[in-house]
Design a protein around this motif. Sequence first.
Motif, PDB file in Angstrom:
ATOM      1  N   LYS A  56       6.523 -24.059   7.892  1.00 35.78           N
ATOM      2  CA  LYS A  56       6.072 -22.680   7.956  1.00 35.78           C
ATOM      3  C   LYS A  56       7.110 -21.796   7.283  1.00 35.78           C
ATOM      4  CE  LYS A  56       4.369 -19.138  11.156  1.00 35.78           C
ATOM      5  NZ  LYS A  56       4.119 -18.789  12.580  1.00 35.78           N
ATOM      6  N   GLY A  57       6.672 -21.046   6.275  1.00 36.32           N
ATOM      7  CA  GLY A  57       7.620 -20.173   5.585  1.00 36.32           C
ATOM      8  C   GLY A  57       7.260 -19.987   4.129  1.00 36.32           C
ATOM      9  N   SER A  58       8.238 -19.551   3.365  1.00 35.16           N
ATOM     10  CA  SER A  58       8.027 -19.166   1.970  1.00 35.16           C
ATOM     11  C   SER A  58       8.055 -20.373   1.040  1.00 35.16           C
ATOM     12  CB  SER A  58       9.127 -18.195   1.546  1.00 35.16           C
ATOM     13  OG  SER A  58      10.365 -18.888   1.460  1.00 35.16           O
ATOM     14  N   ARG A  59       7.772 -20.081  -0.238  1.00 33.05           N
ATOM     15  CA  ARG A  59       7.871 -21.100  -1.279  1.00 33.05           C
ATOM     16  C   ARG A  59       9.323 -21.552  -1.451  1.00 33.05           C
ATOM     17  NH1 ARG A  59       4.132 -18.982  -5.184  1.00 33.05           N
ATOM     18  NH2 ARG A  59       5.832 -17.831  -6.166  1.00 33.05           N
ATOM     19  N   LEU A  60      10.265 -20.625  -1.269  1.00 30.18           N
ATOM     20  CA  LEU A  60      11.674 -20.980  -1.393  1.00 30.18           C
ATOM     21  C   LEU A  60      12.106 -21.911  -0.266  1.00 30.18           C
ATOM     22  CD1 LEU A  60      14.394 -20.838  -2.721  1.00 30.18           C
ATOM     23  CD2 LEU A  60      14.749 -18.573  -1.713  1.00 30.18           C
ATOM     24  N   ILE A  61      11.671 -21.628   0.940  1.00 24.81           N
ATOM     25  CA  ILE A  61      11.982 -22.510   2.061  1.00 24.81           C
ATOM     26  C   ILE A  61      11.390 -23.897   1.834  1.00 24.81           C
ATOM     27  CG2 ILE A  61      11.307 -22.991   4.468  1.00 24.81           C
ATOM     28  CD1 ILE A  61      13.777 -21.292   4.261  1.00 24.81           C
ATOM     29  N   ALA A  62      10.183 -23.950   1.267  1.00 25.61           N
ATOM     30  CA  ALA A  62       9.566 -25.239   0.966  1.00 25.61           C
ATOM     31  C   ALA A  62      10.428 -26.036  -0.002  1.00 25.61           C
ATOM     32  CB  ALA A  62       8.171 -25.017   0.386  1.00 25.61           C
ATOM     33  N   ARG A  63      10.955 -25.368  -1.018  1.00 27.54           N
ATOM     34  CA  ARG A  63      11.807 -26.051  -1.994  1.00 27.54           C
ATOM     35  C   ARG A  63      13.093 -26.548  -1.321  1.00 27.54           C
ATOM     36  NH1 ARG A  63       8.998 -25.642  -6.404  1.00 27.54           N
ATOM     37  NH2 ARG A  63       8.314 -23.691  -7.402  1.00 27.54           N
ATOM     38  N   ILE A  64      13.687 -25.695  -0.505  1.00 27.46           N
ATOM     39  CA  ILE A  64      14.937 -26.056   0.161  1.00 27.46           C
ATOM     40  C   ILE A  64      14.730 -27.232   1.111  1.00 27.46           C
ATOM     41  CG2 ILE A  64      16.682 -25.273   1.806  1.00 27.46           C
ATOM     42  CD1 ILE A  64      16.366 -22.447   0.585  1.00 27.46           C
ATOM     43  N   ASP A  65      13.729 -27.142   1.970  1.00 25.83           N
ATOM     44  CA  ASP A  65      13.512 -28.194   2.961  1.00 25.83           C
ATOM     45  C   ASP A  65      13.076 -29.503   2.303  1.00 25.83           C
ATOM     46  OD1 ASP A  65      14.230 -26.356   4.822  1.00 25.83           O
ATOM     47  OD2 ASP A  65      12.294 -26.219   5.816  1.00 25.83           O
ATOM     48  N   GLY A  66      12.319 -29.416   1.225  1.00 31.85           N
ATOM     49  CA  GLY A  66      11.941 -30.620   0.496  1.00 31.85           C
ATOM     50  C   GLY A  66      13.146 -31.301  -0.117  1.00 31.85           C
ATOM     51  N   SER A  67      14.065 -30.519  -0.658  1.00 33.81           N
ATOM     52  CA  SER A  67      15.268 -31.072  -1.286  1.00 33.81           C
ATOM     53  C   SER A  67      16.180 -31.767  -0.281  1.00 33.81           C
ATOM     54  CB  SER A  67      16.036 -29.963  -2.009  1.00 33.81           C
ATOM     55  OG  SER A  67      15.279 -29.429  -3.065  1.00 33.81           O
ATOM     56  N   LYS A  68      16.186 -31.263   0.936  1.00 33.83           N
ATOM     57  CA  LYS A  68      17.060 -31.839   1.964  1.00 33.83           C
ATOM     58  C   LYS A  68      16.680 -33.278   2.311  1.00 33.83           C
ATOM     59  CE  LYS A  68      18.482 -27.547   4.254  1.00 33.83           C
ATOM     60  NZ  LYS A  68      18.370 -26.727   5.491  1.00 33.83           N
ATOM     61  N   ILE A  69      15.413 -33.610   2.178  1.00 32.53           N
ATOM     62  CA  ILE A  69      14.987 -34.979   2.512  1.00 32.53           C
ATOM     63  C   ILE A  69      14.794 -35.835   1.267  1.00 32.53           C
ATOM     64  CG2 ILE A  69      13.869 -34.187   4.639  1.00 32.53           C
ATOM     65  CD1 ILE A  69      11.168 -34.641   3.212  1.00 32.53           C
ATOM     66  N   ALA A  70      14.942 -35.238   0.095  1.00 32.05           N
ATOM     67  CA  ALA A  70      14.775 -35.989  -1.156  1.00 32.05           C
ATOM     68  C   ALA A  70      15.904 -36.988  -1.335  1.00 32.05           C
ATOM     69  CB  ALA A  70      14.726 -35.024  -2.333  1.00 32.05           C
ATOM     70  N   LYS A  71      15.602 -38.097  -1.998  1.00 34.38           N
ATOM     71  CA  LYS A  71      16.584 -39.160  -2.209  1.00 34.38           C
ATOM     72  C   LYS A  71      16.982 -39.304  -3.673  1.00 34.38           C
ATOM     73  CE  LYS A  71      14.733 -41.724   1.752  1.00 34.38           C
ATOM     74  NZ  LYS A  71      14.059 -42.987   2.194  1.00 34.38           N
ATOM     75  N   GLY A  72      16.352 -38.551  -4.555  1.00 29.21           N
ATOM     76  CA  GLY A  72      16.630 -38.701  -5.976  1.00 29.21           C
ATOM     77  C   GLY A  72      17.967 -38.124  -6.393  1.00 29.21           C
ATOM     78  N   ASP A  73      18.470 -38.586  -7.519  1.00 25.97           N
ATOM     79  CA  ASP A  73      19.685 -38.019  -8.098  1.00 25.97           C
ATOM     80  C   ASP A  73      19.394 -36.651  -8.706  1.00 25.97           C
ATOM     81  OD1 ASP A  73      21.327 -40.475  -7.754  1.00 25.97           O
ATOM     82  OD2 ASP A  73      19.881 -41.293  -9.185  1.00 25.97           O
ATOM     83  N   TYR A  74      18.152 -36.484  -9.175  1.00 23.43           N
ATOM     84  CA  TYR A  74      17.699 -35.214  -9.740  1.00 23.43           C
ATOM     85  C   TYR A  74      16.447 -34.762  -9.018  1.00 23.43           C
ATOM     86  CZ  TYR A  74      20.827 -35.010 -13.776  1.00 23.43           C
ATOM     87  OH  TYR A  74      21.932 -34.899 -14.590  1.00 23.43           O
ATOM     88  N   ILE A  75      16.274 -33.451  -8.973  1.00 23.03           N
ATOM     89  CA  ILE A  75      15.089 -32.861  -8.348  1.00 23.03           C
ATOM     90  C   ILE A  75      14.374 -31.974  -9.349  1.00 23.03           C
ATOM     91  CG2 ILE A  75      14.328 -31.136  -6.642  1.00 23.03           C
ATOM     92  CD1 ILE A  75      16.392 -32.286  -4.724  1.00 23.03           C
TER      93      ILE A  75
END
Length: 254
Positions: A56-75
């Motif tokens: 729940k939140g903004s597009r920016l929060i979605a990007r931030i929270d998605g990046s926190k669980i990402a495993k890639g070297d690049y996003i």
Amino acid sequence: MKLSVIIPTFNSSRTIHLVVRSALKIADEVIVVDSFSSDNTAEIAEKEGAKVIQVKGSRLIARIDGSKIAKGDYIVNLDSDMYFSENFKGFEEKVIALGEITVGKGLVHKIMSIDREITHKKWRENLDVIKGGIIPRMYERELLLKAYENIPRSLAERLNAFEDSVIYYEVMKIYKGKVQFIPNAVYHIEDDSLPQFIRKWYKYGKNAKLLKGTKYEIIAKERKTRPGLTTSEKIKLLIPTLVKGIPFTLGYYF
């Protein structure tokens, strides 16, 4: 090099299947961060093979929270109306801007095609952090996470306009290397009607009010016309500038 693609969504069922399929062909993982859509966006994305989380939140929060669980070297920070072309390759730097090919139909498609074609010809000038019209979407993950730490959470939770510019601003405060530009790397679907497009830019202006009084305010104020253009190019961009700029200005100042 492992690659993660982060896609914020909200009622994006019309395009999300295409976006996820495209991303899975080139990425090691695709994370769809859905803002509790009222349609079946999340179900479609999951069926197509994406990892889906709901925030729940903004597009920016979605990007931030998605990046926190990402495993890639690049996003790659993709939108739900963008998909990859065969030109998405040749990564050399930690910060990479992706040239966009406009697809769709109608007047808005024509307007945005003109805007992007002219802007991308002057890509060097338009990578300017404050005034430029090209914003990177691909970052080394650790660099991106460090930049996210410097964005106030209270702002991040509400920001849906200029969020990619805010990310770029913070990244370039800590990164002193080159920014790479890959031409025609992604397709961007533009098929809004003109009234829909105008309303969208009015909403962007309203939301961008959140930047007033912050260190990011300069971005909203200075990004008026594309830098590095000839007089002829400025004339060609007059209609795109007005169609976006007038509703944005009304939303931002009134």
